[in-house]
Scaffold this motif. Structure first.
Motif: not given
Length: 426
Positions: A410-415
């Motif tokens: 899970x990459x927060x920057x991908x959100x």
């Protein structure tokens, strides 16, 4: 935009004549109008001969005068190569010598008002077409891409400043569209004489920001972006007196001289040529760029699980530094491996690759670049389920077996995160 005429405009001093001649030669060499028409069948050959002659002169001048580097690196993805700097030295030298000869041979001419007007037109269209070309790509969020999985899995400290800035802009599509809209606005305003002064203001503001990004983040378009900003300011010089009077002295300023009225047939021809220029130099590059992205981003034939994969087992007779730690398969036929193996394209401590899938024979061919005709190595693959991929074959004639298991990283920057209400400094 045209130079404001005054009584002193009819008799230019020597220094002003020299500056005009220098600017005219230098800007003609830098903008290279012949290269604009390189895609035209007949003129393309002329442009090729011109480019070859220029390259010969640049290398000759560097060998005997400039000495930028012993062997010049030609322009490539970087516009700031040693060849680019040697080219600038050649342009400056040619403009200096040419201006001196021009002024001496044509010393009886009182002014160059007409030449200055057409030089402004050339610069105006050059800046406008570049603003439109870059701006339209950003307007459709095509120039900077969001960080792919391989970038998200790379430690921040491993990125070079340019790539960091690229993902910074690509992450936010609205910001990229906004910046593209500003460039398009500058380009559109510059295409029309009545709005060209406002367009030069907008272009100077936009390209000042671009120039500072390139300088501060080591983006290798420094030479070109500095020129785009300088040319935007150059467009404002013709109205410098009027602008200074209005903005600084707070005095009434007379309007610029009205351009001569053209017959309607000439107006139609002018609008037609303008439309062709916009289509060839702004919309066509957009189409070509979109086509290139579509072919590069086309999904591979067959199906292969994509995402972040942990290497559960890696059996090969290789040093520890060449072993695979994790593998990422992107949505398009590219990916990266956490390995120091230089057989792959090394960037930011990961080995990047493109691949071609043959679902009939269950093989995957790894390439350094998507355009390569021959693969680096080919492995057989199997997918017991969507979360596992098994690879086996030979790399450098050594047998290799790799077992991969998908991880739900899970990459927060991908959100796409945005909060009007933020209760803490996140």
């Amino acid at each position: 935009m045209q130079p404001a005429l005054s009584p002193s405009s009819f008799h230019w001093p020597l220094w002003r004549k020299w500056l005009f001649c220098f600017s005219c030669i230098y800007l003609l060499l830098f903008t290279s109008p012949l290269n604009w028409l390189g895609s035209v069948p007949v003129l393309g050959e002329v442009a090729g001969l011109y480019g070859a002659a220029e390259g010969w002169l640049v290398n000759l001048g560097n060998a005997h005068l400039f000495h930028v580097k012993d062997v010049l690196v030609p322009l490539n993805g970087s516009g700031d190569t040693s060849y680019g700097y040697a080219q600038l030295c050649l342009f400056a030298l040619a403009a200096t010598v040419g201006a001196c000869l021009w002024v001496l041979l044509d010393r009886r001419r009182p002014n160059y008002n007409r030449g200055y007007y057409w030089l402004l037109v050339l610069v105006r269209y050059f800046v406008a077409l570049n603003a439109l070309g870059y701006g339209i790509l950003k307007l459709f969020a095509l120039q900077m891409v969001p960080p792919p999985l391989s970038a998200l899995a790379t430690p921040l400290g491993d990125f070079l400043p340019m790539r960091f800035s690229w993902y910074f802009i690509g992450y936010s599509q609205p910001y990229q569209v906004f910046s593209g809209a500003a460039e398009v606005l500058a380009g559109v305003l510059l295409l029309w004489r009545r709005t060209s002064t406002l367009g030069a203001f907008v272009a100077a503001s936009v390209f000042l920001n671009v120039m500072m990004l390139n300088l501060c983040y080591d983006i290798p378009v420094k030479i070109f972006s500095i020129h785009l900003f300088a040319l935007s300011v150059f467009l404002l010089l013709g109205d410098a007196g009027r602008l200074f009077s209005f903005f600084v002295l707070n005095r009434p300023t007379p309007p610029a001289p009205a351009p001569p009225l053209l017959p309607w047939r000439w107006r139609v021809a002018q609008l037609t040529i303008k439309a062709v220029f916009i289509g060839v130099f702004a919309l066509l590059p957009l189409y070509q760029y979109a086509q290139g992205n579509a072919s590069a981003g086309a999904p591979a034939k067959g199906r292969l699980a994509t995402g972040f994969f942990e290497v559960e087992k890696f059996e090969a007779n290789v040093p520890d530094s060449l072993r695979w730690k994790d593998v990422i398969f992107e949505a398009n036929p590219t990916g990266s491996i956490l390995t120091a193996d230089t057989l792959l394209r090394q960037r930011y401590r990961r080995g990047y690759f493109a691949y071609t899938l043959d679902s009939a024979h269950h093989t995957i061919a790894f390439k350094k670049m998507a355009s390569d005709s021959l693969p680096l190595f080919t492995l057989r693959y199997a997918q017991p389920d969507t979360n596992h991929v098994l690879l086996r074959g030979k790399i450098r004639n050594d047998s290799v077996y790799v077992a991969l298991r998908r991880q739900k990283r899970h990459f927060q920057l991908a959100e796409r995160q945005f909060h009007w209400l933020s209760e803490a400094n996140r």
